[in-house]
Design a protein around this motif. Sequence first.
Motif, mmCIF file in Angstrom:
data_model
loop_
_atom_site.group_PDB
_atom_site.id
_atom_site.type_symbol
_atom_site.label_atom_id
_atom_site.label_comp_id
_atom_site.label_asym_id
_atom_site.label_seq_id
_atom_site.Cartn_x
_atom_site.Cartn_y
_atom_site.Cartn_z
ATOM 1 N N THR A 1 -13.172 3.370 -0.245
ATOM 2 C CA THR A 1 -11.876 2.865 0.215
ATOM 3 C C THR A 1 -12.003 1.370 0.389
ATOM 4 O O THR A 1 -11.370 0.577 -0.285
ATOM 5 C CB THR A 1 -11.490 3.456 1.593
ATOM 6 N N GLU B 1 3.993 -5.457 -14.739
ATOM 7 C CA GLU B 1 2.999 -4.675 -14.012
ATOM 8 C C GLU B 1 3.029 -3.246 -14.541
ATOM 9 O O GLU B 1 4.086 -2.641 -14.670
ATOM 10 C CB GLU B 1 3.315 -4.694 -12.514
ATOM 11 N N ARG C 1 -13.034 -0.751 -2.717
ATOM 12 C CA ARG C 1 -11.930 -0.708 -3.677
ATOM 13 C C ARG C 1 -10.811 -1.645 -3.247
ATOM 14 O O ARG C 1 -10.330 -2.466 -4.022
ATOM 15 C CB ARG C 1 -11.419 0.726 -3.772
ATOM 16 N N PHE C 2 -10.428 -1.552 -1.971
ATOM 17 C CA PHE C 2 -9.329 -2.391 -1.479
ATOM 18 C C PHE C 2 -9.755 -3.850 -1.349
ATOM 19 O O PHE C 2 -8.952 -4.758 -1.541
ATOM 20 C CB PHE C 2 -8.784 -1.853 -0.149
ATOM 21 N N ILE D 1 0.851 -1.195 0.000
ATOM 22 C CA ILE D 1 0.000 0.000 0.000
ATOM 23 C C ILE D 1 0.881 1.237 0.000
ATOM 24 O O ILE D 1 1.821 1.333 0.783
ATOM 25 C CB ILE D 1 -0.899 0.045 1.252
ATOM 26 N N GLN E 1 2.740 0.653 -14.505
ATOM 27 C CA GLN E 1 2.829 1.799 -13.602
ATOM 28 C C GLN E 1 2.649 3.050 -14.449
ATOM 29 O O GLN E 1 3.426 3.307 -15.363
ATOM 30 C CB GLN E 1 4.193 1.796 -12.892
ATOM 31 N N VAL F 1 1.256 -3.013 -6.049
ATOM 32 C CA VAL F 1 1.031 -1.729 -5.384
ATOM 33 C C VAL F 1 -0.434 -1.318 -5.517
ATOM 34 O O VAL F 1 -1.041 -1.441 -6.578
ATOM 35 C CB VAL F 1 1.929 -0.630 -5.984
ATOM 36 N N GLN F 2 -1.002 -0.873 -4.420
ATOM 37 C CA GLN F 2 -2.338 -0.295 -4.430
ATOM 38 C C GLN F 2 -2.235 1.070 -3.758
ATOM 39 O O GLN F 2 -1.856 1.171 -2.592
ATOM 40 C CB GLN F 2 -3.321 -1.219 -3.690
ATOM 41 N N ASP F 3 -2.517 2.118 -4.529
ATOM 42 C CA ASP F 3 -2.427 3.471 -3.982
ATOM 43 C C ASP F 3 -3.636 3.783 -3.120
ATOM 44 O O ASP F 3 -4.765 3.500 -3.526
ATOM 45 C CB ASP F 3 -2.354 4.507 -5.119
ATOM 46 N N LEU F 4 -3.394 4.344 -1.956
ATOM 47 C CA LEU F 4 -4.492 4.896 -1.167
ATOM 48 C C LEU F 4 -4.550 6.383 -1.506
ATOM 49 O O LEU F 4 -3.834 7.200 -0.931
ATOM 50 C CB LEU F 4 -4.269 4.696 0.331
ATOM 51 N N ALA G 1 -9.548 -5.203 -4.886
ATOM 52 C CA ALA G 1 -8.136 -5.328 -5.262
ATOM 53 C C ALA G 1 -7.493 -6.504 -4.537
ATOM 54 O O ALA G 1 -6.710 -7.257 -5.118
ATOM 55 C CB ALA G 1 -7.389 -4.034 -4.943
#
Lengths: 399, 399, 399
Positions: free
Chosen positions: B74, C90, B77-78, A66, C92, A91-94, B81
């Motif tokens: 949030t 992946e 979404r998570f 994250i 980006q 990767v998971q963007d918050l 994912a």
Amino acid sequence: MKMNTLQDYIDRLNQLNFKEMYQNDFFLTWEKTDDELEAVWLVADALRFMRENNISTKVFESGLGISLFRDNSTRTRFSFASACNLLGLEVQDLDEGKSQIAHGETVRETANMISFMADVIGIRDDMYIGKGNAYMHEVADSVEQGNKDGILEQRPTLVNLQCDIDHPTQCMADMLHIIHEFGGVENLKGKKLAMSWAYSPSYGKPLSVPQGVIGLMTRMGMDVVLAHPEGYDVMPEVEEVARKNAEKSGGTFTKTNSMEEAFKDADIVYPKSWAPFAAMEERTELYGNGDFDGIDRLEKELLAQNAKHKDWACTEELMKTTKDGKALYLHCLPADITGLSCEEGEVDESVFDRYRNPLYKEASYKPYVIAAMIFLSKFEDPQAILKKLEENKKPRIFK
Amino acid sequence: MKMNTLQDYIDRLNQLNFKEMYQNDFFLTWEKTDDELEAVWLVADALRFMRENNISTKVFESGLGISLFRDNSTRTRFSFASACNLLGLEVQDLDEGKSQIAHGETVRETANMISFMADVIGIRDDMYIGKGNAYMHEVADSVEQGNKDGILEQRPTLVNLQCDIDHPTQCMADMLHIIHEFGGVENLKGKKLAMSWAYSPSYGKPLSVPQGVIGLMTRMGMDVVLAHPEGYDVMPEVEEVARKNAEKSGGTFTKTNSMEEAFKDADIVYPKSWAPFAAMEERTELYGNGDFDGIDRLEKELLAQNAKHKDWACTEELMKTTKDGKALYLHCLPADITGLSCEEGEVDESVFDRYRNPLYKEASYKPYVIAAMIFLSKFEDPQAILKKLEENKKPRIFK
Amino acid sequence: MKMNTLQDYIDRLNQLNFKEMYQNDFFLTWEKTDDELEAVWLVADALRFMRENNISTKVFESGLGISLFRDNSTRTRFSFASACNLLGLEVQDLDEGKSQIAHGETVRETANMISFMADVIGIRDDMYIGKGNAYMHEVADSVEQGNKDGILEQRPTLVNLQCDIDHPTQCMADMLHIIHEFGGVENLKGKKLAMSWAYSPSYGKPLSVPQGVIGLMTRMGMDVVLAHPEGYDVMPEVEEVARKNAEKSGGTFTKTNSMEEAFKDADIVYPKSWAPFAAMEERTELYGNGDFDGIDRLEKELLAQNAKHKDWACTEELMKTTKDGKALYLHCLPADITGLSCEEGEVDESVFDRYRNPLYKEASYKPYVIAAMIFLSKFEDPQAILKKLEENKKPRIFK
């Protein structure tokens, strides 16, 4: 530190004690022992060695990394993404824009909600004095607790991607670059490093780099000089850290208001703009009070104050005064380059150009340093894992 | 439902009929049989069991999970994912800002264009009555046709991440939480569950949660009470579903305008704000006509109407009246917590704090529920796949 | 080109010379030899063949595919993401909003900073004449140098996802579609293809598609006609390329200001709107000077100019005049469909509807074409890799 076989890295790791890093976070370099820092550099070099020899270092079949950026970022964002990808994490963007955090959600709740399958959390939060590092601890404590309470089946570890106090992934990469350039830690004793303020037309650049540099570089027995115009002090606590480090390492930590004095005979120079600590504290307070007129006023004041110090620039003349006229020039990038990215900035274009390759190499260590921090926090016996990865001989690129 | 070995889950799955789920979508829980719902819970628990035992559940070497969120999120979404990542799918967001959908592109075209390598599509579209679920069906029909026509090599299956009618991934997670808390479905007969409206300073919260709850929880032989102030009715069709469910399951479904009555001796309480169905229908129409003044007026009206019902809150006093004073408190999060996230809200801070851990556990089931829905739609013989994964013994984290 | 076994594709590849593609970029189709283009189509079909037979084509255990979009995009974004995912990379995104590029960072620096673990960079930059392709070359040169200088351990290769001159991934997908529809390249000799301007209510659509089409389709011995109203010329350099291609291939390249003439007896039609080259050059200059009033004025002029040519539409009547009244209708999508996406547009709804399936199939080749370009740039002996992948028999979806 460059070694010939993976076993060399493993042998050296076997001589170090870094067991506290397992299931632990990385906030500030000075919270880590010398052994722990060396372990990071060794694993970083080992992972690079393996990648360059097309040996897969994918240790996660699934899992999320994250990332939470409170500030724009290219380098750090890509470094974190590269590190996660190298190990097999997605990767998971918050993105707080997209998320509901803004709507009064508590840190503890968010931290748990995003972490059900998170192995690492990387945070950049460097804008406000007294906030960033504190926030990271809140997040780390929340997931630690969440794991204890049986909410999270794994305990995501936190990597500080830049806070208000330190920029450990940057400074550890800077240091690894220095180590490679000087052929090993053992050659750094007595070397002079100048961490100097430099003029930039922009304002409010974070203090985390100069602070991180004096907090880390003073541990190698070097003579570290912090130079800045009057009023551009960094956090006193960090200066205290630097002083204690120097004593312990047999080096020195001194301060000066003269860039010339700092550069004189320096082996390494790090000229960079930052904002005065006191002003950043004031800004934090103004934001707290939502006093945006105050912030505008403060910005004008700081820009005016900056303008008085345009002579603080890394010029060819100054570089000539360094050791043999060719000190190692460092920067976290992007630099404000006189005549290129701005009229008057931190460094002459000709100086910057001469150091482009070393600068890019300096930056190239960051993804590996981040990967190493993750690696060491996830495996109780990293040496055994490295060995097995080598034995598996799974190529990164199919062949 | 917690079992000791993976084989236990497989044995139970062998007793169920869920073959219709293969290559199928998940829109509404009441479109699924009891066996199918139990299969979802079993596979969710099985996947969790494997993850907790470091057995990789990566069943896709490559493939995309497309997510389309018409609303901020949030958690969901998570969760999506995490579910995709757990199975080996890479999430690709269809951000309508970035995309050309806005520019008059038909749903059918977009659905095909994004699905050439998509194995699953997750959509959250809960804003407008009569729109979200319909849109999801359009998308699912489009890719079904695209696959038949030889445009799509595989048929991406759709998971409803919240529509205007139901919030199946949320309610299935809620139910799995209840099942674990009460030690099995068999213990739910005759239990009282109160799905109650509660005051929130915000307006226009979706109806999908209360509707999803009464549409699902009435299938377990429980006594489900729907409580709300006059005028806060949910969709009549869903109430009808709840009534039929209750009859069939030997439970009851009743309505009341008294929160006190609903909470009295309740074993489970779900106090949450939502908007009146009629008002949401009006809003949808106003948007359709681009009547934004009308929308502002409506919002003011609804907020004024809400303000009349601030006494609808989950207080300590109310909780005392529940079964033994300790009913299981549920919420989809984030909750409007009196004194924390707002002045007056859905629940007392002390009540919420006492249930934090259970609430976070409740949320922790969602990624596994979503993963189970995907898993069951992708494999004709899920039991065999689970067995093989266990035999492969590939660790999630290298060891 | 559809073959029965993977070996068939390999056998054909063995007869071609494409060794220059290894470690090389893909900018413009006319910079590639006929063998190299055929290799792309063969590998694209081979990868599709393997995916359809559930054989994993994941050749990267880790690695990033960097995407940089200067313009909105659904199709190309998902095509690139799908291609990368298919091979194990992946994606980006380098979102210039999020990044620091805007802040005076040089292309060379950014290119290196994002490429430490990048295997491919995909760029879409089609807005300004003379800029997009030049920018891509700057990026490619930068990472080539970075790799030579030991900054980058690998050399990321560049794929042009649309520039101001060509749209190679689109046109290569278009061509692969034609090849499949006509049963092989050998059947294209003497076929008539009409690349025609068509009216759209929008303005300033890129020239890269018509230019890419005449630059590629003229290589197959076809009779390619470029039709547009007076003043809607494309880049003269590309017309020159088309002329030379036609000579060499034994086909023809002609121009006309009559859509009717172009469509007459055509086997393939590609009616699409674009902006006049001269106007796009002017716009580029206006942007350069930050003359936004000038840009508004230009837009009004162009829209007025467009409005004079509403009769340039792909109607049923026109389609009747094509070969047997059923020419193959092509479009890069999304099309401006009269009565559906706009009042008056490029094509009649009934015509478009009749060709929906072929159009979606046309689009479905793009992810595979991109994957093939990456594949050919990464492996010195692609045939051996394809063979080994088949032997490994690793399924894409677990079984």
